[in-house]
Design an enzyme around this catalytic site. Structure first.
Site, PDB file in Angstrom:
ATOM      1  CB  SER A 109      -0.933  -0.004   1.212  1.00 43.72           C
ATOM      2  OG  SER A 109      -0.194  -0.015   2.416  1.00 43.72           O
ATOM      3  CG  ASP A 120       2.268  -2.804   7.206  1.00 45.50           C
ATOM      4  OD1 ASP A 120       1.624  -2.184   6.333  1.00 45.50           O
ATOM      5  OD2 ASP A 120       2.308  -4.042   7.257  1.00 45.50           O
ATOM      6  CG  ASP A 122       4.218  -4.436   2.991  1.00 42.58           C
ATOM      7  OD1 ASP A 122       4.292  -5.077   4.051  1.00 42.58           O
ATOM      8  OD2 ASP A 122       3.138  -4.118   2.465  1.00 42.58           O
ATOM      9  CG  ASP A 174       5.377  -6.641   7.634  1.00 39.53           C
ATOM     10  OD1 ASP A 174       5.603  -6.567   8.851  1.00 39.53           O
ATOM     11  OD2 ASP A 174       4.257  -6.921   7.169  1.00 39.53           O
ATOM     12  CE  LYS A 235      -5.665  -1.166   1.034  1.00 38.54           C
ATOM     13  NZ  LYS A 235      -4.225  -0.838   1.144  1.00 38.54           N
ATOM     14  CE1 TYR A 244      -7.668  -4.601   1.571  1.00 38.77           C
ATOM     15  CE2 TYR A 244      -6.563  -5.459   3.524  1.00 38.77           C
ATOM     16  CZ  TYR A 244      -6.522  -4.773   2.318  1.00 38.77           C
ATOM     17  OH  TYR A 244      -5.320  -4.267   1.869  1.00 38.77           O
TER      18      TYR A 244
END
Length: 692
Positions: A109, A120, A122, A174, A235, A244
């Site tokens: 995202s 978060d 990624d 992450d 979303k 989701y």
């Protein structure tokens, strides 16, 4: 021929349109459906949509955006230092070690530009060929531990995509790893080049896949700005409607992004509002989006299909958006909260528990990842139309004053009232029990017209097979972990699942005008209750007299079977129905208290314990279950230690109680020596509500 760059025209509030000429090559596998530009009304609705998203705080502040850039800059420097140290360790000269590089990429995202405040990041760590994955989970892990900004560091080296989860300066990260077959990682590396995939193992390819797919999606949409606004909306809608989650079988972030991107390709000149109105209609097609027909192979491979749940949500969303586009509704109606915990009359609770925060994170992750296997098996049960998993678990930390309380909490029984009232307890004996509860809604088919006689709803095989699968994992430690599966009614759900919303099942029903002049029934004149046993039928003169006069049952001794999960059955206490529940107001119902006994898994055939006068389309399920233990306490082993805990039947709840205690189906605990208790098999007539 590559497509020409589209011309972007931004309107107020991030709404955007794109003008794409028919002479240009199109994006996607088919030509666009329409090349028309958005109408003034569609542009107006798009601006209203952006205002709605801003009011819901879906756009991060400038300060948070700057913090993300600072954190990514620090991580990039750490990766280069990490590669330099490993290069020296491998014996490379200092000059070559400094040129070995190392680089980070973002995906998900954040890379798509649709992240929310606090979401978060990624992040992908790309290193040259002489750096191994083991180095990442050893040296990089150690480097992170030495940084004050890094907290909650959890390496998961054996995951499908190996990752280090952490918080860096308060932001969730992450951190995944990929090793390229290159002597160095240049600063201008382009992961879109397929040559970077040569000579890589599968885990490195999977790690690279996230960044490659994200960048490819952005290259394939004709209007990035309209795509981002539409995707933010989709979303938010999917999360509020509880569909989701790719972990439990719905769609995840990348899948939703691909669907929105495809609609943007079909309507390249449409603004975000127009894209949404087409999106819900196109995705409501009766057939799934396929690249080729589905083929049946030689093996009967069954997977859980969320189509039934998602189709109804798409239909609802399409109707709402249609009304929004003509001005008869507002965008906020699209994001109305889901009704999962109001939709069904019966639910399964899957409770994973352990004794520490670190263990619980790994333990709940394993249970959640395997939950779809339980759902798949449940839908094979006769008369069960749908098993619908909720998209997340509910985590709690319980402060227990004794081993007995810890044992009860691990089995899904709330702590006693004295623990909640803040009574003092010896800190030396206090212990923490971490629990995460997942929910599965059960929809039972209606009784066919003209059908009679009981129908069997046997959930023992799916539940025991799932528990056996979970306990076979190398992660499972029977000394500190436990898993419990219980069934509960809608009126018995804990308040935390409603997240501040008032449970409809506990709201007082308005009195009917037809009943105003009726004399209320006397408490001593409750309807009689039947229990059928192996020795015949026993009819109680009244509910209260049956509960007070039923003696403990005697029978043969139960012997614990090695390797067979333990079972918690129920002690039936007939009481008047709780006012405001989903049962008839003057109908006696069954409440239960947990009492651990040893039993063979084959004897468990419990689906629910709801002895109420069911509606016309009710389902009767008969089950053979071990009898309950006498009221005296039965010593069993605590799930989180060597000391013994005592589990006894609870006392009979009053008729004024707001909800009935939860009724266990199967409680699987760590294997231990269990004292023999007396039991006798009962053939209990059970009733389940029909269509939910």
């Amino acid at each position: 021929m590559s497509p020409a760059p589209p011309t972007q025209q931004k309107t107020a509030g991030l709404a955007a349109t794109t003008t794409v000429s028919q002479s240009q090559s199109f994006l996607g596998v088919t030509p666009p459906i329409s090349m028309n530009a958005s109408t003034p009304e569609e542009l107006k609705r798009t601006e209203e949509l952006v205002q709605t998203l801003r009011a819901r705080n879906l756009f991060e502040s400038e300060e948070e955006g700057q913090l993300r850039e600072v954190v990514l800059g620090k991580l990039d420097k750490m990766v280069k230092q990490f590669v330099y140290q490993i290069s020296l360790k491998r014996g490379l000269p200092d000059a070559i070690a400094r040129d070995a590089g190392g680089k980070i990429f973002t995906f998900g995202s954040f890379r798509l530009g649709v992240h929310n405040p606090g979401s978060d990041i990624d992040t992908l760590c790309v290193v040259p060929r002489h750096v191994q994955r083991e180095d990442f989970f050893e040296l990089m892990h150690q480097m992170l531990l030495e940084r004050e900004e890094a907290t909650d560091i959890t390496p998961v080296a054996d995951a499908y995509v190996p990752v280090i989860k952490m918080k860096f300066s308060g932001l969730s990260i992450d951190f995944v790893f990929a090793r390229l077959a290159l002597p160095s990682v240049p600063a201008g590396l382009d992961l879109a080049d397929n040559n970077v995939l040569k000579n890589l193992d599968e885990r490195c390819v999977r790690s690279l896949n996230g960044s490659r797919v994200t960048d490819e999606i952005l290259r394939l949409v004709p209007n990035v700005e309209a795509f981002r606004v539409a995707l933010r909306c989709v979303k938010l809608w999917a999360k509020h409607r509880a569909i989701y989650s790719n972990v439990v079988g719905f769609l995840g972030g990348v899948a939703w992004a691909m669907l929105v991107a495809r609609v943007c390709q079909l309507y390249p000149n449409a603004c975000a509002g127009a894209v949404l109105s087409r999106f819900f209609r196109i995705m409501s097609w009766p057939q799934p989006v396929l690249l080729k027909p589905i083929e049946d192979g030689p093996l009967q491979v069954r997977v859980w299909n969320p189509k039934a749940v998602m189709t109804s949500e798409f239909k609802r969303a399409a109707e709402v958006v249609d009304r929004v586009m003509v001005g008869s509704a507002e965008w906020g109606e699209l994001f109305a909260r889901h009704d999962f915990f109001h939709r069904y009359k019966h639910y399964l609770q899957v409770i994973a528990s352990s004794d520490s925060d670190e263990r619980q994170r790994a333990w709940e992750g394993l249970v959640e990842a395997r939950l779809r296997h339980l759902v798949m098996k449940l839908e094979l049960v006769e008369h069960l139309v749908l098993a619908h998993p909720f998209i997340k678990g509910f985590r709690k930390v319980h402060k227990c004053a004794s081993d007995e309380e810890a044992f009860s909490v691990a089995n899904g029984v709330p702590p006693p009232a004295k623990a909640k009232n803040g009574d003092t307890a010896d800190p030396a004996t206090m212990r923490e029990v971490y629990t995460t509860t997942f929910y599965i809604g059960l929809c039972v088919e209606s009784r066919p017209a003209g059908a009679s006689g009981p129908r069997k709803l046997d959930l023992s095989w799916p539940t025991f097979d799932f528990i056996k699968q979970i306990q076979s994992s190398d992660l499972y430690d029977e000394a500190v972990m436990a898993i419990v599966i219980k069934n509960t009614k809608k009126s018995q759900l804990p308040l935390d699942v409603f997240e501040g919303e008032e449970p409809r099942s506990r709201l007082k029903r308005p009195k009917s005008s037809a009943n105003k002049n009726k004399t209320p029934p006397q408490p001593t004149e409750q309807p009689a209750k039947k229990i059928k046993s192996g020795d015949g039928e026993v009819r109680a003169a009244s509910v209260d007299s049956m509960a007070a006069s039923t003696p403990p049952l005697a029978g043969e001794s139960a012997v614990s079977t090695p390797g067979v999960p333990m079972e918690t059955t129920s002690t039936e206490v007939a009481t008047p129905a709780t006012k405001g529940s989903d049962t008839d107001m003057d109908t006696p119902m069954t409440e239960s208290a947990p009492a651990p006994v040893a039993a063979d898994a084959a004897t468990v055939d419990m689906a629910d314990v709801e002895s109420v006068q069911a509606p016309a389309d009710a389902v009767e399920a008969s089950a053979a279950t071990p009898a309950t233990t006498p009221p005296s306490a039965t010593p069993v082993a605590s799930p989180f230690g060597d000391q013994a805990a005592t589990e006894s039947t609870t006392e009979q709840p009053s008729a004024e109680a707001t909800s009935a205690p939860e009724t266990p189906v199967v409680a699987t605990l760590p294997q231990s020596t269990l004292a023999p208790v007396k039991k006798k098999k009962l053939d209990i007539k059970l009733k389940l509500a029909g269509s939910s």
